[in-house]
Design a protein around this motif. Structure first.
Motif, short mmCIF file in Angstrom:
data_model
loop_
_atom_site.label_atom_id
_atom_site.label_comp_id
_atom_site.label_asym_id
_atom_site.label_seq_id
_atom_site.Cartn_x
_atom_site.Cartn_y
_atom_site.Cartn_z
N PRO A 323 41.91 122.46 34.90
CA PRO A 323 42.62 121.84 36.03
C PRO A 323 42.89 120.38 35.77
N ASN A 324 44.06 119.93 36.22
CA ASN A 324 44.48 118.55 35.99
C ASN A 324 43.90 117.65 37.08
N GLU A 325 42.58 117.44 37.01
CA GLU A 325 41.90 116.64 38.02
C GLU A 325 41.84 115.18 37.61
N ASP A 326 41.69 114.32 38.61
CA ASP A 326 41.65 112.89 38.31
C ASP A 326 40.28 112.45 37.81
N VAL A 327 39.23 113.15 38.22
CA VAL A 327 37.88 112.77 37.83
C VAL A 327 37.51 113.49 36.55
N VAL A 328 37.19 112.71 35.54
CA VAL A 328 36.81 113.26 34.23
C VAL A 328 35.35 112.90 34.00
N GLN A 526 43.16 109.98 33.72
CA GLN A 526 43.37 110.51 32.37
C GLN A 526 44.33 109.63 31.58
N ARG A 527 45.33 109.07 32.24
CA ARG A 527 46.26 108.18 31.54
C ARG A 527 45.56 106.93 31.05
N LEU A 545 42.39 94.46 27.51
CA LEU A 545 42.58 95.52 28.49
C LEU A 545 43.08 94.93 29.80
N ASP A 546 44.22 95.40 30.27
CA ASP A 546 44.82 94.90 31.50
C ASP A 546 44.60 95.92 32.61
N GLU A 547 43.60 95.66 33.43
CA GLU A 547 43.23 96.50 34.57
C GLU A 547 43.07 97.97 34.18
N PRO A 548 42.16 98.27 33.26
CA PRO A 548 41.98 99.67 32.83
C PRO A 548 41.40 100.57 33.90
N MET A 549 40.80 99.99 34.96
CA MET A 549 40.21 100.82 36.02
C MET A 549 41.14 100.99 37.22
N ALA A 550 42.35 100.42 37.17
CA ALA A 550 43.25 100.48 38.32
C ALA A 550 43.62 101.93 38.62
N GLY A 551 43.44 102.33 39.86
CA GLY A 551 43.80 103.68 40.28
C GLY A 551 42.86 104.76 39.77
N VAL A 552 41.70 104.36 39.27
CA VAL A 552 40.75 105.31 38.70
C VAL A 552 39.63 105.56 39.69
#
Length: 621
Positions: A323-328, A526-527, A545-552
């Protein structure tokens, strides 16, 4: 079959061969490399004129009714070879137009305007190529030995055209399916990101213009040898639109689609319109043909932009239906956060015991003589008189995860872009590993080990996750035009080693099941992971790294932070922009605070919270 029908069939086969060669050249430029070359017809015209003047006698022959340069009366196949060579060579001046100054839509318009200007020049300057009357009585290949009007000659010509089309297909496939073809497709998807990964956009655009120009020139040489005449009316800018229509309808990025499009549009569709009954004013049916072609393009772009034969997915690793879930969930053991380690009775000893084995290509063995990897001296960037970055001087020490914070508009992303070379510097210096790289282009900085990610998601959307990672590998012998032409045996070992490294990273970051998923189909988290893994594939010494946690998801953000600490323990240096202060507090030491384009303070988050000017600028509320 009557004789007339036979000759009509042979005529279609020859035109099909010519159009296939031309469409394959355009498919390589537009479909694979993303270069919208609205001046493509120039290269075909150059090839046709070259083949003509190499075949024709001196201008004084035949009563001197034609005026043109050259006229060497050279034997076959020299005119065809010359046509391909000139088509390639004439591409070189264009690389300075689209490779250095203009990109995207601006390059497309520039090429279109250039095509129109050259057509006007040839039309109005008669001594060059006989002006608007063009060249006629061009000798057909081997016409002194064979009768060009005979059925046997026509069959041979059709076979030669189709064999050349098959050779052109083999050539573009060999390039496209190589690591170099993957780099071209990465440039097509996002050229700025490809540049930041060490790809020379100028070199790539030059090679694809030359390759496509050679094929276009060859198609022009074959065509003029068959019709024995050529004039400016045969290569107006509208002819390029027909070729674009063929590539789009057949399937951009799929060379088999280009072949299908060449058969359907320039040959099939244009021939079908010949059977329409005449109606309306003179020339109305011919004009209606262009309207119909335009409508076809619009319909396909609207309802089926991928074309009849879409670009195929390149399967490199096994695909699992996850499944293409956001939480990995990232695999462990992971390093504890700095806060947790500080509270641990073991302290630094616990940190060492949890260190994972370095992945292939780790910079752990890098020289450590200078503890400062990156420093800036009065770095400034002005935009119309506004100081986005004002005299910033910072130092980033080796093996640290350094944070960079500040309110919106503080200049953090601009500073990162200047460090990576994607944004030019107004004044000041960038010193990387003891060398002044202030004016070194981004792709060269990436090759030196200084690699960045971007604030917005920057995965290559039409490349799979595995291809995203492989596109960043440095030193692959197949990642050049010459290397790709040498074939799979030449670069296969490098490719296998890169795939092995990519699989290690995919396993480490928990994305093994998504290896063959398109980058554009991933979720936000995932992106971000894909971007970090792709940056690691470049074997960097330092990551920006430019905001690697944004939207995560917060849980995944903490896991990413722990992975970044692992990388620092293995010898990497990281400078990270992040708005989430809890992440900075937990993982980063030191932290650099910026406000209004300048550095306000540097220290731990605890230190920064104790400073009044920092609280007033950013931390209040």
């Amino acid at each position: 079959m009557t004789t007339a029908q036979l000759y009509y069939l042979l005529n279609l086969l020859i035109y099909a061969g010519v159009d296939i060669i031309a469409c394959l050249g355009l498919s390589q430029q537009f479909g694979v490399a993303g270069l919208t070359n609205f001046g493509f017809i120039i290269f075909q015209a150059a090839g046709a004129y070259t083949a003509a003047i190499l075949s024709l006698p001196a201008a004084s022959a035949n009563g001197g009714f034609q005026s043109y340069i050259g006229g060497w009366n050279l034997p076959f196949p020299v005119p065809w070879i010359g046509a391909a060579i000139v088509g390639a060579l004439i591409a070189l001046p264009f690389t300075f137009l689209v490779g250095r100054r203009l990109r995207g839509d601006f390059a497309a318009v520039g090429l279109l305007v250039t095509a129109v200007m050259i057509n006007l020049l040839v039309t109005n300057y008669r001594p060059f190529l006989n002006g608007s009357a063009g060249l006629s009585l061009v000798p057909a290949p081997l016409q002194g030995k064979y009768n060009p009007q005979g059925a046997g000659y026509q069959w041979a010509y059709a076979v030669a055209a189709l064999l050349l089309a098959a050779g052109a297909f083999w050539l573009v496939q060999r390039v496209t399916e190589s690591p170099y073809g993957r780099s071209l497709r990465a440039m097509r998807d996002n050229d700025i990101v490809a540049d930041s990964l060490g790809k020379s956009l100028f070199a790539q655009r030059t090679s694809v213009l030359v390759l496509g120009g050679a094929l276009a020139g060859l198609s022009g040489g074959v065509l003029v040898g068959y019709i024995t005449t050529w004039s400016p009316g045969a290569w107006g800018y509208a002819e390029t639109i027909v070729l674009f229509a063929a590539v789009i309808i057949g399937g951009a990025g799929n060379h088999r689609g280009a072949i299908l499009g060449a058969i359907l549009v320039p040959v099939g569709f244009e021939e079908a319109t010949r059977y329409l009954p005449a109606f309306g004013p003179p020339g109305f049916v011919d004009d209606l043909q262009w309207v119909a072609i335009g409508l076809l393009v619009v319909i396909f772009l609207w309802f089926r932009p991928q074309g009849i034969l879409p670009e195929r997915r390149r399967i490199i690793g096994a695909t699992n239906n996850i499944p293409n879930e956001d939480v990995v969930s990232l695999p462990g053991p992971l390093r504890a956060s700095r806060g947790a380690m500080a509270a641990s009775p073991d302290g630094p000893a616990a940190r060492t015991s949890m260190q994972p084995a370095p992945f292939a290509g780790s910079p752990a063995a890098a020289a450590r003589n200078d503890p400062v990897v990156l420093r800036t001296v009065d770095l400034t960037r002005d935009f119309g008189g506004v100081h986005a970055v004002a005299a910033v001087s910072i130092e980033v020490r080796r093996g640290t995860l350094t944070g960079l914070i500040g309110p919106n508009g503080a200049g953090k992303s601009t500073l990162l872009g200047m460090l990576a070379g994607t944004i030019p510097v107004t004044s000041g210096q960038v010193i990387y590993q003891g060398n002044d790289v202030t004016h070194v282009p981004a792709y060269r900085r990436a090759r030196l080990g200084l690699v960045r990610t971007f604030q917005l998601a920057s995965e290559f959307k039409r490349l799979t996750v595995m291809e995203n990672l492989l596109s960043a590998v440095p030193g692959n012998r197949g990642d050049s035009l010459a290397g790709s032409l040498r074939g799979r045996r030449y670069w296969r070992r490098d490719e296998d080693a890169a795939i092995a490294r990519a699989r290690v990273l995919l396993e480490r970051f928990g994305l093994s099941g998504y290896a063959d998923t398109y980058g554009g189909d991933l979720s936000g988290g995932q992106r971000r992971l894909t971007e970090i893994m792709r940056a690691l594939m470049t074997e960097p010494t330092m990551l920006l790294l430019d905001e690697p946690m944004a939207g995560v998801h917060p849980r995944l953000a903490r896991q990413i932070g722990a992975q970044l600490l692992d990388l620092c323990a293995e010898g990497m240096t990281i400078l990270m922009v992040e708005h989430e202060l809890a992440i900075m507090d937990e993982f980063c030491d030191p932290v650099i605070m910026m406000a209004e384009g300048a550095v306000l303070a540097t220290g731990t988050m605890t230190d920064l919270r104790a400073r009044t000017e920092v609280v007033e600028a950013y931390l209040v509320g």
